[in-house]
Design an enzyme around this catalytic site. Structure first.
Site, mmCIF file in Angstrom:
data_model
loop_
_atom_site.group_PDB
_atom_site.id
_atom_site.type_symbol
_atom_site.label_atom_id
_atom_site.label_comp_id
_atom_site.label_asym_id
_atom_site.label_seq_id
_atom_site.Cartn_x
_atom_site.Cartn_y
_atom_site.Cartn_z
ATOM 1 N N ARG A 49 0.830 -1.216 0.000
ATOM 2 C CA ARG A 49 0.000 0.000 0.000
ATOM 3 C C ARG A 49 0.861 1.261 0.000
ATOM 4 O O ARG A 49 0.401 2.321 -0.410
ATOM 5 C CB ARG A 49 -0.935 -0.016 1.207
ATOM 6 C CG ARG A 49 -1.968 -1.137 1.141
ATOM 7 C CD ARG A 49 -2.851 -1.166 2.360
ATOM 8 N NE ARG A 49 -3.663 0.043 2.482
ATOM 9 C CZ ARG A 49 -4.426 0.321 3.531
ATOM 10 N NH1 ARG A 49 -4.464 -0.525 4.557
ATOM 11 N NH2 ARG A 49 -5.127 1.436 3.574
ATOM 12 N N TYR A 99 -8.095 13.951 -7.199
ATOM 13 C CA TYR A 99 -8.537 15.212 -6.601
ATOM 14 C C TYR A 99 -7.765 15.463 -5.313
ATOM 15 O O TYR A 99 -7.414 14.534 -4.584
ATOM 16 C CB TYR A 99 -10.046 15.204 -6.315
ATOM 17 C CG TYR A 99 -10.537 14.114 -5.397
ATOM 18 C CD1 TYR A 99 -10.685 14.315 -4.032
ATOM 19 C CD2 TYR A 99 -10.872 12.860 -5.909
ATOM 20 C CE1 TYR A 99 -11.156 13.324 -3.199
ATOM 21 C CE2 TYR A 99 -11.337 11.854 -5.084
ATOM 22 C CZ TYR A 99 -11.480 12.087 -3.728
ATOM 23 O OH TYR A 99 -11.940 11.087 -2.905
ATOM 24 N N PRO A 100 -7.474 16.727 -5.026
ATOM 25 C CA PRO A 100 -6.874 17.087 -3.737
ATOM 26 C C PRO A 100 -7.970 17.396 -2.732
ATOM 27 O O PRO A 100 -9.111 17.736 -3.106
ATOM 28 C CB PRO A 100 -6.069 18.348 -4.076
ATOM 29 C CG PRO A 100 -6.847 18.989 -5.173
ATOM 30 C CD PRO A 100 -7.500 17.872 -5.949
ATOM 31 N N ASN A 125 -8.794 18.673 1.708
ATOM 32 C CA ASN A 125 -8.406 19.100 3.056
ATOM 33 C C ASN A 125 -9.397 18.560 4.067
ATOM 34 O O ASN A 125 -10.521 18.173 3.717
ATOM 35 C CB ASN A 125 -8.419 20.631 3.175
ATOM 36 C CG ASN A 125 -7.298 21.307 2.416
ATOM 37 O OD1 ASN A 125 -6.270 20.709 2.130
ATOM 38 N ND2 ASN A 125 -7.506 22.565 2.083
ATOM 39 N N SER A 176 -16.757 13.147 5.711
ATOM 40 C CA SER A 176 -16.774 13.987 4.511
ATOM 41 C C SER A 176 -17.804 15.102 4.629
ATOM 42 O O SER A 176 -17.537 16.254 4.271
ATOM 43 C CB SER A 176 -17.079 13.146 3.270
ATOM 44 O OG SER A 176 -16.004 12.298 2.961
#
Length: 250
Positions: free
Chosen positions: A131, A145-146, A148, A223
């Site tokens: 991994r 995608y980035p 935070n 999320s």
């Protein structure tokens, strides 16, 4: 949450990752003399051979993708053992004849990361090394995608106790496990390295799975409350033959 001692996440780091998105000046490329295009292609083939050799030696991995939308035309994705190795990769491409027809679109530098909220990970565990040194699938599609973790008011990820973070991440991970066999996910950390805290790569034979997994994960509290997402880039894997077709040099 106030007053508790900081409890940072325990992390292990693996390969360094460069997402190098470029636009192709199609007008200049297609207008170039055939001899010039052929020379540029042969040099690019040599670069791809170097990347393949590094992968064969277990020193990294790579993929080239045709990117959808006007955000970019090509993604050169490379993973290597060190930043120095990535700099050499980037410099080699930048100094190539083909680079004269490329324009920067977006770039992201990060390091493959495994994290634990509850204690150190064992680097010798059999599931850990693969991994940390993932191989890029030689086919299908990629979604990058980035992101935070939010730091606003009561929704500050970094002020949560480790146990609470662990529970949130466990639920998040259970959603991801539903897509085993459909989506391969690589998380890379970029704290102090780039403008976002993490980079996420999703690999799949079916791009609709990107939509499904990201949408379903939005309902996880980690999320819904704490996730902040940057631009999404989706591309199709190009073999050497596919890249030749894209560049009309075959």
């Amino acid at each position: 949450m106030e007053g508790h001692a900081p409890e940072p996440t325990f992390t292990l780091e693996g390969w360094h990752v460069l997402h190098d998105f470029r636009r192709l000046d199609f007008g200049a490329w297609l207008a170039a003399p055939e001899e010039e295009r052929r020379a540029a292609w042969e040099e690019l083939r040599a670069i791809l051979a170097e990347w393949q050799e590094a992968e064969a030696k277990g020193e990294g991995s790579f993929g080239v993708y045709q990117v959808v939308t006007q955000k970019a035309d090509l993604l050169f994705l490379n993973l290597r053992e060190s930043l120095d190795a990535l700099l050499a990769v980037e410099e080699r491409l930048n100094k190539s004849r083909f680079a004269r027809y490329l324009r920067p679109a977006y770039g992201f530098y990060s390091v493959v990361e495994l994290g634990s909220q509850t204690g150190p990970l064992d680097p010798e565990a059999p599931y850990v090394k693969p991994r940390l040194t993932p191989r890029v699938p030689k086919g299908g599609y990629v979604c990058f995608y980035p992101m935070n973790k939010r730091r606003q008011g009561q929704d500050n990820w970094y002020l949560l106790p480790a146990k609470e973070r662990a529970l949130l991440m466990k639920a998040h991970g259970e959603t991801g496990r539903k897509y085993q066999g459909k989506v391969m996910q690589v998380i890379s950390g970029a704290q102090g390295l780039d403008d976002w805290e993490w980079g996420v790569d999703l690999f799949s034979e079916d791009p609709i799975q990107f939509k499904k997994i990201v949408y379903e994960m939005r309902f996880d509290e980690v999320s819904a409350r704490f996730g902040e997402f940057g631009p999404f880039y989706v591309g199709k894997y190009l073999s050497e033959e596919g890249l030749a077709g894209f560049l009309e040099v075959g």
